[in-house]
Design a protein around this motif. Structure first.
Motif, PDB file in Angstrom:
ATOM      1  N   LEU A 597       0.828  -1.206   0.000  1.00 23.32           N
ATOM      2  CA  LEU A 597       0.000   0.000   0.000  1.00 23.32           C
ATOM      3  C   LEU A 597       0.865   1.259   0.000  1.00 23.32           C
ATOM      4  O   LEU A 597       0.452   2.319  -0.482  1.00 23.32           O
ATOM      5  CB  LEU A 597      -0.929   0.003   1.215  1.00 23.32           C
ATOM      6  N   PHE A 598       2.074   1.141   0.571  1.00 18.29           N
ATOM      7  CA  PHE A 598       2.967   2.300   0.657  1.00 18.29           C
ATOM      8  C   PHE A 598       3.968   2.353  -0.495  1.00 18.29           C
ATOM      9  O   PHE A 598       4.728   3.309  -0.616  1.00 18.29           O
ATOM     10  CB  PHE A 598       3.703   2.295   1.992  1.00 18.29           C
ATOM     11  N   LEU A 603      -0.027  -0.894  -6.231  1.00 17.80           N
ATOM     12  CA  LEU A 603      -1.419  -1.354  -6.292  1.00 17.80           C
ATOM     13  C   LEU A 603      -2.284  -0.186  -6.760  1.00 17.80           C
ATOM     14  O   LEU A 603      -2.597   0.720  -5.984  1.00 17.80           O
ATOM     15  CB  LEU A 603      -1.889  -1.832  -4.911  1.00 17.80           C
ATOM     16  N   ARG A 604      -2.631  -0.218  -8.002  1.00 19.69           N
ATOM     17  CA  ARG A 604      -3.404   0.881  -8.583  1.00 19.69           C
ATOM     18  C   ARG A 604      -4.874   0.496  -8.662  1.00 19.69           C
ATOM     19  O   ARG A 604      -5.432   0.277  -9.744  1.00 19.69           O
ATOM     20  CB  ARG A 604      -2.839   1.224  -9.958  1.00 19.69           C
ATOM     21  N   VAL A 605      -5.518   0.408  -7.494  1.00 17.91           N
ATOM     22  CA  VAL A 605      -6.935   0.040  -7.421  1.00 17.91           C
ATOM     23  C   VAL A 605      -7.621   0.918  -6.387  1.00 17.91           C
ATOM     24  O   VAL A 605      -6.976   1.455  -5.479  1.00 17.91           O
ATOM     25  CB  VAL A 605      -7.114  -1.452  -7.042  1.00 17.91           C
ATOM     26  N   PRO A 606      -8.931   1.079  -6.473  1.00 17.12           N
ATOM     27  CA  PRO A 606      -9.660   1.927  -5.513  1.00 17.12           C
ATOM     28  C   PRO A 606      -9.550   1.408  -4.082  1.00 17.12           C
ATOM     29  O   PRO A 606      -9.443   0.197  -3.845  1.00 17.12           O
ATOM     30  CB  PRO A 606     -11.108   1.866  -6.013  1.00 17.12           C
ATOM     31  N   ALA A 607      -9.623   2.322  -3.140  1.00 11.17           N
ATOM     32  CA  ALA A 607      -9.503   1.966  -1.726  1.00 11.17           C
ATOM     33  C   ALA A 607     -10.564   0.966  -1.273  1.00 11.17           C
ATOM     34  O   ALA A 607     -10.254   0.040  -0.509  1.00 11.17           O
ATOM     35  CB  ALA A 607      -9.559   3.230  -0.864  1.00 11.17           C
ATOM     36  N   PRO A 608     -11.843   1.082  -1.697  1.00  5.67           N
ATOM     37  CA  PRO A 608     -12.837   0.085  -1.258  1.00  5.67           C
ATOM     38  C   PRO A 608     -12.480  -1.330  -1.694  1.00  5.67           C
ATOM     39  O   PRO A 608     -12.728  -2.294  -0.967  1.00  5.67           O
ATOM     40  CB  PRO A 608     -14.140   0.563  -1.923  1.00  5.67           C
ATOM     41  N   VAL A 609     -11.881  -1.464  -2.884  1.00  5.16           N
ATOM     42  CA  VAL A 609     -11.476  -2.794  -3.355  1.00  5.16           C
ATOM     43  C   VAL A 609     -10.344  -3.332  -2.482  1.00  5.16           C
ATOM     44  O   VAL A 609     -10.330  -4.510  -2.104  1.00  5.16           O
ATOM     45  CB  VAL A 609     -11.047  -2.728  -4.833  1.00  5.16           C
ATOM     46  N   LEU A 610      -9.390  -2.462  -2.140  1.00  3.63           N
ATOM     47  CA  LEU A 610      -8.301  -2.882  -1.252  1.00  3.63           C
ATOM     48  C   LEU A 610      -8.852  -3.344   0.092  1.00  3.63           C
ATOM     49  O   LEU A 610      -8.397  -4.341   0.664  1.00  3.63           O
ATOM     50  CB  LEU A 610      -7.320  -1.725  -1.031  1.00  3.63           C
ATOM     51  N   GLY A 611      -9.832  -2.597   0.608  1.00  2.00           N
ATOM     52  CA  GLY A 611     -10.418  -2.977   1.897  1.00  2.00           C
ATOM     53  C   GLY A 611     -11.070  -4.344   1.844  1.00  2.00           C
ATOM     54  O   GLY A 611     -10.918  -5.154   2.775  1.00  2.00           O
ATOM     55  N   GLU A 736     -10.054  -5.800 -11.046  1.00  8.60           N
ATOM     56  CA  GLU A 736      -9.899  -4.429 -10.558  1.00  8.60           C
ATOM     57  C   GLU A 736      -8.481  -3.917 -10.756  1.00  8.60           C
ATOM     58  O   GLU A 736      -8.235  -2.719 -10.726  1.00  8.60           O
ATOM     59  CB  GLU A 736     -10.262  -4.351  -9.066  1.00  8.60           C
ATOM     60  N   GLY A 737      -7.530  -4.837 -10.908  1.00  4.36           N
ATOM     61  CA  GLY A 737      -6.123  -4.463 -11.105  1.00  4.36           C
ATOM     62  C   GLY A 737      -5.258  -5.706 -11.076  1.00  4.36           C
ATOM     63  O   GLY A 737      -5.297  -6.449 -10.091  1.00  4.36           O
ATOM     64  N   PRO A 738      -4.461  -5.967 -12.130  1.00  4.22           N
ATOM     65  CA  PRO A 738      -3.664  -7.194 -12.185  1.00  4.22           C
ATOM     66  C   PRO A 738      -2.692  -7.346 -11.015  1.00  4.22           C
ATOM     67  O   PRO A 738      -2.352  -8.456 -10.620  1.00  4.22           O
ATOM     68  CB  PRO A 738      -2.905  -7.056 -13.514  1.00  4.22           C
ATOM     69  N   TRP A 786     -16.991 -10.216  -0.768  1.00  5.76           N
ATOM     70  CA  TRP A 786     -16.941 -10.410  -2.231  1.00  5.76           C
ATOM     71  C   TRP A 786     -17.193  -9.080  -2.936  1.00  5.76           C
ATOM     72  O   TRP A 786     -18.111  -8.339  -2.577  1.00  5.76           O
ATOM     73  CB  TRP A 786     -17.991 -11.437  -2.636  1.00  5.76           C
ATOM     74  N   PRO A 787     -16.371  -8.736  -3.928  1.00  2.97           N
ATOM     75  CA  PRO A 787     -16.519  -7.421  -4.593  1.00  2.97           C
ATOM     76  C   PRO A 787     -17.888  -7.244  -5.233  1.00  2.97           C
ATOM     77  O   PRO A 787     -18.476  -8.195  -5.755  1.00  2.97           O
ATOM     78  CB  PRO A 787     -15.428  -7.453  -5.672  1.00  2.97           C
ATOM     79  N   LYS A 788     -18.368  -6.046  -5.160  1.00  2.14           N
ATOM     80  CA  LYS A 788     -19.636  -5.736  -5.823  1.00  2.14           C
ATOM     81  C   LYS A 788     -19.461  -5.829  -7.337  1.00  2.14           C
ATOM     82  O   LYS A 788     -18.401  -5.480  -7.879  1.00  2.14           O
ATOM     83  CB  LYS A 788     -20.103  -4.327  -5.443  1.00  2.14           C
ATOM     84  N   GLU A 789     -20.486  -6.329  -7.987  1.00  3.44           N
ATOM     85  CA  GLU A 789     -20.422  -6.434  -9.445  1.00  3.44           C
ATOM     86  C   GLU A 789     -20.417  -5.030 -10.050  1.00  3.44           C
ATOM     87  O   GLU A 789     -21.099  -4.110  -9.586  1.00  3.44           O
ATOM     88  CB  GLU A 789     -21.628  -7.215  -9.971  1.00  3.44           C
TER      89      GLU A 789
END
Length: 791
Positions: A597-598, A603-611, A736-738, A786-789
């Motif tokens: 994260l630092f 990791l180039r993905v939105p914060a909610p996905v990381l959470g 969301e990000g490879p 599980w990620p939202k569609e």
């Protein structure tokens, strides 16, 4: 399509070497230190995922030569690591001395330095396959799990053929084969050259040995000591020793000479993984010493009893029972090598001669049919096999009580030379058993008799009357044993023959006084009065859900335990090892979770996905192992052997999870498939939570093959379901990000490191049911994360 067979072989070699190293620690050191191997392995996997996150593009550019190159590097690292491990001068006893502990902490760090590269490279190879085959996540994960299961089976089969000190060199060639399949002609030549050089270095430089503190070390090195028989199996390395130090290990009165009773005879000593488990007779078992032994106590109270003997003590226990007046003895010996010795002898030790008054039963101790006057546990029974501990649970003791004729009793031995509190836990289990049997006042049904080093808890079907207490007192007085508790027996003013001061972690001194003390007498009176002492030691009863007599130290008292570590016996050190590994694992998990994260741009993905990822993948890493470890404990009871239980549960869950992962790769609706898989897993866990104990007990007398088949059949549905969430999550999150894919692998590995020590602490502290419940919570949390569609 590039072959995934090299990945299959790499996973097999990694798990096989991991199991081989745990066997090395069991034979050369203590089995508790096998936790380090698991910790190092999962640490390597976790760190490799972080490295893959940070260098994903570079690894992809060089994948063509890395895919064959990594198994070659693993081969060299594995050989070097094995050499380093065997040359390590680690001595665990020195950890308990502040003056020598620092050097041993350095040796522990050297274990990590030796083994980390191998498991880091293994994790790198697996995570690289995930990145290269990002469109076939389920297939990659399936090959990984199937390879791991096959490696576990290979390691266990090799244990029948070779000494554990040879297992690592025997498994390393799998890596050369992986490189040969993955690369061209140059890599084939390199793999063969590195294999030859590595094996040559291993056999020239590695020096595996049994540490000096192991019980076998001294008798193995006395003059004229011989190993007269050896048996190799996954259960352990069995060695039968012949030397002048080997005698029947029984507690005989100091007054034996004045009573005209002979000393215990010379014997062979049978050792498993360096620990003595029994004495085997040099001829026919002698019982001349029996009347002077502590074990004779119940025979002084029951005339001509029909005896159920739990453990045969190499044939000596039946001979002793007959010499003490038993009318008939049914011997149950769960330990297979000891049972074989009873029936056919072992090496130079002959089988006891047939006697119509003695029967050897193949039934499990918890399912032996019949009625008895005395259920008599042999003195070495609890130490002869790990699974024998289930015989001192409250539920088992209640069953034995139900088999007694009027006037009958159960006799349970326990060693007290290290901590008297072990006897108190057995007494608490006896108290709970009597309550399960419907006894309103357990205090009237127990008596405790002891020597300086050992103790017998006598549990009677009917209350002890004054006549029985008087006979037991006379027995103890004649032999200078101490009657620590009996109904109506006054403790005040009684002479104590064998001084037993209390041991406390709260005090820096052992209590001393002018008169001899009896710590067990104090504790027994308090416990049976319903007011057990409260301090750093656990005095709760041993139960089917918590079938461990040790460790005794409460987690809340770890500080006191560390401050007084020098007085703790070996079986208590395992708790401290667990806590140390857990603390290290938590730090690692935090680093793996936060470091990417630092790292700018990693990791180039939105914060909610990381959470969601920070919940989903740690939950899977924790949940899978919590459920697996709970099933391993139940399987150990079902199969009568921890090694077989471990092997079959591990293999079945890996293989069926691998099949589930492959199936997951072809589903059309991943969200629905995940929810269905989690529901199946939760349903199976609920069934196990309420039904596994009864099912295991019902099947204990089935043939071993049928029990093993039942276990595989029961584990197949939940294992298949547990194979779905990880590949489904990898595939969904990488959309969301490879870069999430290798990080997810790292998170799963890091929290798997946490799971093993956590499961041991949770199981010992709260019970096996809590492991299943915690695993269910983890999978429910994964389903919610599980990620939202995407809309």
């Amino acid at each position: 399509m590039q072959s995934l067979i090299p990945l299959f072989l790499i996973a097999g070699a990694a798990v096989g070497v991991e199991i081989a190293l745990t066997r090395f620690f069991a034979v050369a050191s203590w089995s508790e230190y096998g936790y380090w191997v698991i910790s190092i392995a999962m640490t390597g996997f976790a760190v490799s995922g972080v490295v893959m996150v940070l260098g994903r593009e570079a690894f992809l550019r060089h994948a063509r030569w890395l895919l064959p190159g990594l198994p070659v590097a693993m081969l060299a690292a594995g050989g070097a690591g094995w050499i380093g491990v065997t040359l390590n001068a680690f001595n665990p006893l020195e950890l308990q001395n502040p003056a020598t502990a620092e050097a041993q902490l350095v040796n522990i760090a050297l274990y990590y330095a030796a083994l980390f590269p191998f498991f880091f490279l293994a994790g790198l190879a697996v995570s690289l396959n995930f990145v290269v085959h990002a469109g076939q996540v389920g297939r990659v994960y399936g090959y990984d799990l199937l390879g791991a299961g096959t490696g576990a089976v290979a390691a266990l089969l090799l244990m029948f053929l070779m000494h554990p000190f040879l297992l690592v060199p025997a498994l390393l060639p799998l890596l050369a084969v992986a490189a040969v399949i993955a690369g061209g002609a140059r890599w084939r030549a390199a793999a063969v050259a590195v294999l030859v050089a590595t094996e040559a270095a291993v056999f020239a430089l590695a020096a595996p040995r049994v540490n000096e503190f192991k019980p076998i070390y001294a008798p193995l090195n006395v003059p004229d000591s011989r190993v007269v028989a050896e048996v190799l199996s996954p259960r352990g390395v069995y060695q039968l020793l012949d030397n002048f130090t080997e005698r029947l290990d029984t507690d005989v009165s100091n007054n034996a000479g004045t009573m005209g009773i002979a000393a215990p005879p010379r014997t062979f000593g049978l050792y498993r993984d360096g620990s003595r488990i029994a004495a085997l007779p040099m001829g026919q078992p002698s019982a001349e010493h029996a009347r002077a032994s502590l074990d004779a106590a119940p025979y002084a109270l029951i005339d001509a009893p029909r005896v159920l003997s739990l453990g045969g003590a190499g044939g000596f226990r039946a001979a002793e029972a007959l010499a003490l007046g038993a009318a008939h003895v049914t011997v149950v010996e769960p330990e297979p090598v000891l049972r074989e010795a009873l029936l056919r002898g072992l090496g130079a030790s002959p089988a006891p001669a047939p006697d119509p008054r003695v029967a050897v039963s193949a039934a499990h101790p918890l399912t032996v049919p019949g009625r008895f006057d005395l259920v008599d546990m042999a003195g070495d029974f609890l130490g002869a096999d790990d699974q024998n501990r289930t015989a001192v649970t409250a539920e088992a003791l209640a069953r034995f009580l139900s088999q007694l004729e009027p006037g009958g009793m159960v006799s349970v031995p326990i060693g007290i030379r290290e901590l008297p509190v072990y006897a108190v836990r057995v007494l608490a289990a006896a108290q709970a058993a009597l309550r399960l049997a419907g006894v309103a006042d357990p205090a009237r049904h127990v008596a405790v008799i002891r020597s300086a080093w050992n103790l017998r808890v006598l549990i009677a079907r009917d209350p002890f009357d004054a006549a029985r207490v008087e006979r037991l007192s006379a027995f103890a007085e004649e032999r200078s044993f101490d009657l620590s508790y009996a109904p109506g027996l006054a403790m005040e003013g009684r002479e104590v023959w064998n001084d037993l001061p209390p041991v406390s972690l709260e005090s820096t001194m052992v209590e001393q006084g002018g008169a001899a003390q009896d710590a067990v007498a104090r504790e027994a009176a308090l416990l049976l009065a319903g007011t057990p002492a409260e301090d750093a030691f656990d005095r709760s009863p041993v139960t089917a859900d918590r079938p461990w007599l040790s460790p005794l130290v409460r987690l809340a008292s770890l500080g006191a335990a560390l401050a007084r570590i020098e007085i703790l016996p070996q079986q208590e050190i395992g708790l401290l090892v667990n806590v140390a590994v857990l603390a290290q694992a938590i730090v690692l998990a935090l680093v793996v979770s936060l470091l990417p994260l630092f790292a700018r741009g990693a990791l180039r993905v939105p914060a909610p996905v990381l959470g969601r990822a920070l919940v989903y993948f740690p939950a899977l890493g924790l949940g899978f192992l919590l459920i697996e470890i709970a099933f391993i404990e139940h399987a150990a009871l079902l199969l009568g052997d921890r090694t077989s239980g471990f092997a079959l549960v591990l293999t079945t869950m890996l293989v069926f999870s691998g099949l589930g992962a492959m199936w997951a790769g072809s589903v059309a609706a991943p969200g629905r498939a995940l929810r269905l898989a989690v529901l199946v897993a939760l349903g199976c866990s609920v069934l196990a939570l309420f039904g596994v104990r009864g099912a295991v007990l019902a099947a204990l007398d089935w043939p071993w093959a049928l029990r093993a088949a039942l276990l595989c059949l029961a584990l197949a549905p939940i294992s298949l379901a547990l194979g779905f969430p990880f590949p489904l999550g990898l595939d969904r999150f990488q959309q969301e990000g490879p870069s999430l894919l290798p990080w997810a692998w790292a998170l799963n590995g890091a929290f798997s490191v946490v799971a093993t020590p956590l499961a041991n602490l949770l199981g010992h502290g709260m019970g096996l049911s809590w492991l299943l419940a915690a695993g269910m919570v983890c999978y429910a949390a994964a389903a919610l994360a599980w990620p939202k569609e995407r809309s």
